[in-house]
Design an enzyme around this catalytic site. Structure first.
Site, PDB file in Angstrom:
ATOM      1  N   SER A  14       0.829  -1.210   0.000  1.00  0.00           N
ATOM      2  CA  SER A  14       0.000   0.000   0.000  1.00  0.00           C
ATOM      3  C   SER A  14       0.864   1.261   0.000  1.00  0.00           C
ATOM      4  O   SER A  14       0.479   2.284  -0.592  1.00  0.00           O
ATOM      5  CB  SER A  14      -0.974  -0.001   1.179  1.00  0.00           C
ATOM      6  OG  SER A  14      -0.299   0.134   2.409  1.00  0.00           O
ATOM      7  N   HIS A 111       8.762   2.978   9.049  1.00  0.00           N
ATOM      8  CA  HIS A 111       8.525   2.073  10.179  1.00  0.00           C
ATOM      9  C   HIS A 111       7.256   2.516  10.910  1.00  0.00           C
ATOM     10  O   HIS A 111       7.083   3.710  11.179  1.00  0.00           O
ATOM     11  CB  HIS A 111       9.727   2.098  11.135  1.00  0.00           C
ATOM     12  CG  HIS A 111       9.571   1.130  12.252  1.00  0.00           C
ATOM     13  ND1 HIS A 111       9.722  -0.234  12.084  1.00  0.00           N
ATOM     14  CD2 HIS A 111       9.235   1.308  13.549  1.00  0.00           C
ATOM     15  CE1 HIS A 111       9.488  -0.840  13.234  1.00  0.00           C
ATOM     16  NE2 HIS A 111       9.195   0.060  14.141  1.00  0.00           N
ATOM     17  N   GLU A 176       1.067   6.949   7.015  1.00  0.00           N
ATOM     18  CA  GLU A 176       2.189   6.509   6.173  1.00  0.00           C
ATOM     19  C   GLU A 176       1.988   6.943   4.729  1.00  0.00           C
ATOM     20  O   GLU A 176       2.922   7.421   4.070  1.00  0.00           O
ATOM     21  CB  GLU A 176       2.327   4.982   6.227  1.00  0.00           C
ATOM     22  CG  GLU A 176       2.814   4.443   7.548  1.00  0.00           C
ATOM     23  CD  GLU A 176       3.100   2.955   7.530  1.00  0.00           C
ATOM     24  OE1 GLU A 176       3.987   2.513   8.263  1.00  0.00           O
ATOM     25  OE2 GLU A 176       2.431   2.214   6.772  1.00  0.00           O
TER      26      GLU A 176
HETATM   27  C1  GAR Z   1       3.824  -0.706   6.776  1.00  0.00           C
HETATM   28  O1  GAR Z   1       2.952  -0.338   7.802  1.00  0.00           O
HETATM   29  C2  GAR Z   1       5.270  -0.459   7.166  1.00  0.00           C
HETATM   30  O2  GAR Z   1       5.418   0.624   8.005  1.00  0.00           O
HETATM   31  C3  GAR Z   1       5.600  -1.754   7.860  1.00  0.00           C
HETATM   32  O3  GAR Z   1       4.988  -2.737   7.089  1.00  0.00           O
HETATM   33  C4  GAR Z   1       3.789  -2.212   6.530  1.00  0.00           C
HETATM   34  C5  GAR Z   1       3.757  -2.560   5.058  1.00  0.00           C
HETATM   35  O4  GAR Z   1       2.550  -2.194   4.487  1.00  0.00           O
HETATM   36  N1  GAR Z   1       7.020  -1.935   7.943  1.00  0.00           N
HETATM   37  C6  GAR Z   1       7.617  -2.513   8.970  1.00  0.00           C
HETATM   38  O5  GAR Z   1       7.034  -2.988   9.924  1.00  0.00           O
HETATM   39  C7  GAR Z   1       9.134  -2.558   8.883  1.00  0.00           C
HETATM   40  N2  GAR Z   1       9.706  -2.931  10.124  1.00  0.00           N
HETATM   41  P1  GAR Z   1       2.401  -2.104   2.891  1.00  0.00           P
HETATM   42  O6  GAR Z   1       3.027  -3.364   2.293  1.00  0.00           O
HETATM   43  O7  GAR Z   1       0.915  -2.083   2.676  1.00  0.00           O
HETATM   44  O8  GAR Z   1       3.077  -0.844   2.426  1.00  0.00           O
END
Ligand code: GAR
Length: 206
Positions: A14, A111, A176
């Site tokens: 996302s 993060h 994010e």
């Molecule tokens: C996000 O919330 C990111 O911050 C987290 O994984 C998710 C990925 O979402 N990252 C971590 O936890 C790294 N330690 P996405 O695949 O939908 O972008």
């Protein structure tokens, strides 16, 4: 001249989508995604890239003999696509120091917590379990330690009574998707530099 970036994903993608959308909507975004790299196949993040014609590469974690070989394979894939910077967007593998050597101050990570609190793979769950009343999002440069490099930007997110890991993570993700494209744009436009642990913004911060 647009900055050629590789976006690294492990799951839903996302944040990748937010960057794709921001780049498409803003002629001055300044970055072009030249490849999307994943440590595993069959994830939505790869489908999101393919849907808009971005080439993808899978560097399977399980096939690398060790972390250094995995890291070098990821960096090779990025360089072969022409990328000069890496954007980690939900990439759940820890890269070894070789990545920082090859892309010094040219790797961004997002993060889902306020670093230095709750680093690692379960930042949302651990914040909830700890009972903090405010958590959030951190975007930082990657250095040789996990979730540790110079902090570029943070957004606070309140923890609400009754929050579950899912409900809190969903609200964090809303932030994010606002924050990461703005930071990538600033980086791509040469507005960020690093002096020790301090990130210096040229012009206004976010
Ligand atoms: C996000 O919330 C990111 O911050 C987290 O994984 C998710 C990925 O979402 N990252 C971590 O936890 C790294 N330690 P996405 O695949 O939908 O972008």
């Amino acid at each position: 001249m647009q900055l050629p970036i590789a976006v690294l994903v492990s799951g839903s993608g996302s944040n990748l989508q937010a960057i794709i959308d921001a780049a498409a909507a803003d002629p001055s975004f300044g970055a072009r995604i030249v490849t999307v790299i994943s440590d595993r196949p069959d994830i939505r993040g790869l489908d999101r890239a393919t849907a808009v014609g971005i080439p993808t590469r899978v560097v399977p974690w399980g096939e690398a003999p060790d972390r250094v070989a995995f890291t070098n394979a990821v960096c090779d894939a990025a360089e072969e696509a022409g990328a000069t910077a890496l954007v980690l967007a939900g990439f759940m593998r820890v890269l070894s120091k070789e990545a920082v050597d090859r892309f010094p101050n040219r790797i961004l990570n997002i993060h889902p917590a306020l670093i230095p609190s709750f680093p690692g793979a379960h930042g949302v769950r651990e914040a909830l379990e700890h009972g903090v009343k405010v958590t959030g999002v951190t975007v930082h440069f990657v250095d040789e330690h996990v979730d540790h490099g110079p902090i570029i930007a943070q957004t606070a997110v309140p923890v609400l009574a009754g929050d579950t890991e899912e409900s809190l993570h969903a609200r964090i993700q809303v932030e994010e998707h606002q924050l990461y494209p703005r930071v990538v744009k600033a980086f791509a436009n040469g507005r960020l530099s690093v002096n020790g642990r301090t990130v210096i913004w040229e012009g206004e911060t976010l």
